[in-house]
Design an enzyme around this catalytic site. Sequence first.
Site, PDB file in Angstrom:
ATOM      1  N   ARG A   1      -1.602   2.878   4.009  1.00 54.66           N
ATOM      2  CA  ARG A   1      -1.591   1.830   2.966  1.00 54.66           C
ATOM      3  C   ARG A   1      -1.469   0.391   3.461  1.00 54.66           C
ATOM      4  O   ARG A   1      -1.622  -0.535   2.670  1.00 54.66           O
ATOM      5  CB  ARG A   1      -0.473   2.092   1.943  1.00 54.66           C
TER       6      ARG A   1
ATOM      7  N   ASP B   1      -3.833  14.511   4.398  1.00 50.63           N
ATOM      8  CA  ASP B   1      -4.248  13.622   3.297  1.00 50.63           C
ATOM      9  C   ASP B   1      -3.006  13.026   2.617  1.00 50.63           C
ATOM     10  O   ASP B   1      -2.960  12.890   1.395  1.00 50.63           O
ATOM     11  CB  ASP B   1      -5.149  14.339   2.292  1.00 50.63           C
TER      12      ASP B   1
HETATM   13 ZN   LIG Z   1     -10.501  12.058   0.365  1.00 46.86          ZN
END
Ligand SMILES: [Zn+2]
Length: 430
Positions: free
Chosen positions: A61, A304
């Site tokens: 991020r 992820d």
């Molecule tokens: Zn993705």
Amino acid sequence: MKILLKNGSLKGEKNVDLLIENGKIMKIGPANSLTDENAEVIDLSGLIVLPGLVDLHTHLREPGREDAETIATGSAAAARGGFTAVHAMANTLPVADTAGVVEQVWNLGKNVGLVDVYPIGAVTVGLKGEKLAELSAMADSNARVRIFSDDGFCVSDPVLMRRALEYVKAFDGVIAQHAQDPRLTENAQMNESELSGKLGLIGWPAIAEEAIVARDVLLTEHVKSKLHICHASTAGTVEILRWAKDKKVNVTAEVTPHHLFLNQTNCESYNANFKVNPPLRTSKDVEELRKALAQGIIDVVATDHAPHPIEDKEGEWQSAAFGMTGLETALSVVATAMIDNKLMNWADIARVMSERPAEIGQLADHGRPIAENEIANLCIVDPEITWKVDAQDTHSLSTNNPFHEMTLKSKVVHTIFRGKFTMKSGQVQK
Ligand SMILES: [Zn+2]
């Protein structure tokens, strides 16, 4: 500083002592055979020693969404999860589509120093899917980018995808595709099934993923390039990968811990922490994904890890963000799904969570054999412990962990990164 690790089980196979000095494994001997007066001695009896875990798919991020995660907090979460290397996805603000941004991420990771942070470069400018980003400039930068992805978005234009695959051949790069046909998933909210109808949520068909995977496998074979499939989630994707590997197409694939463990029935709660892209699928898909990972049809596990602040996850399902955190629970989830069910052993876990991901990322210092003169990147696991996940107990800035209150088997106890503890006895060493 020296560390002497006593009586640890190498990938669950044989017990050894390991002497670590100057960032390297200096000596390996039979269990309880080594001594060193100047070393810090740690007893690993009953624990498994794995190479440090490597994540091919992490959302850190930063820059841009430091309210969700920073490279410092994400690195701490990674260290706690047993990782010594993570690949940071390009969907930051600004997007990591230039040498400048990937070098910024690379340098921030180095300054934190808890884990090696390898930036992934965007395939297209601004992730817009219109024109190719400066792929070779990113490859030539100090960050040495080898994996390119528009993750979050699919490179849906076949001409652009073909060009990207052709382009990265010059520096042996790989295109990591987020396989999602945009037209087939407009406003989609969860896996398309009887259940999505019952819950009144717009369905996300498995074929939206499979159609892109099939197309990209064919494109990759046609131009003789390298493709990586992000977060494979359906039994149909597994079938296409099986076919592609049989034909020796240069394709690799990842599966997430959550797609190995959770299924669409979790969405019945309307708890948006189960909202993820691609969506949780059926229990049959989960079964096929587990088998495919055990058989090597799916090469690796990637987290992820997708942190979101609470305001992006509370409220209505439809308006909530897609994504789940996962760095701190990944090893435990995979071990519970795969080892507890006797589908894999610890050497297999080392393969899918460290060795193969390091190969795909072309990382010289990770996923290596645990042997003398190798860099000491290690993940040490208690295989017997059972524990309950508490989403609030995290180093991440976000708490959107879908495994909250679930019981998992096994846990990372220590992480050693380049010869130093980044986590010792469960405590991250900042
Ligand atoms: Zn993705």
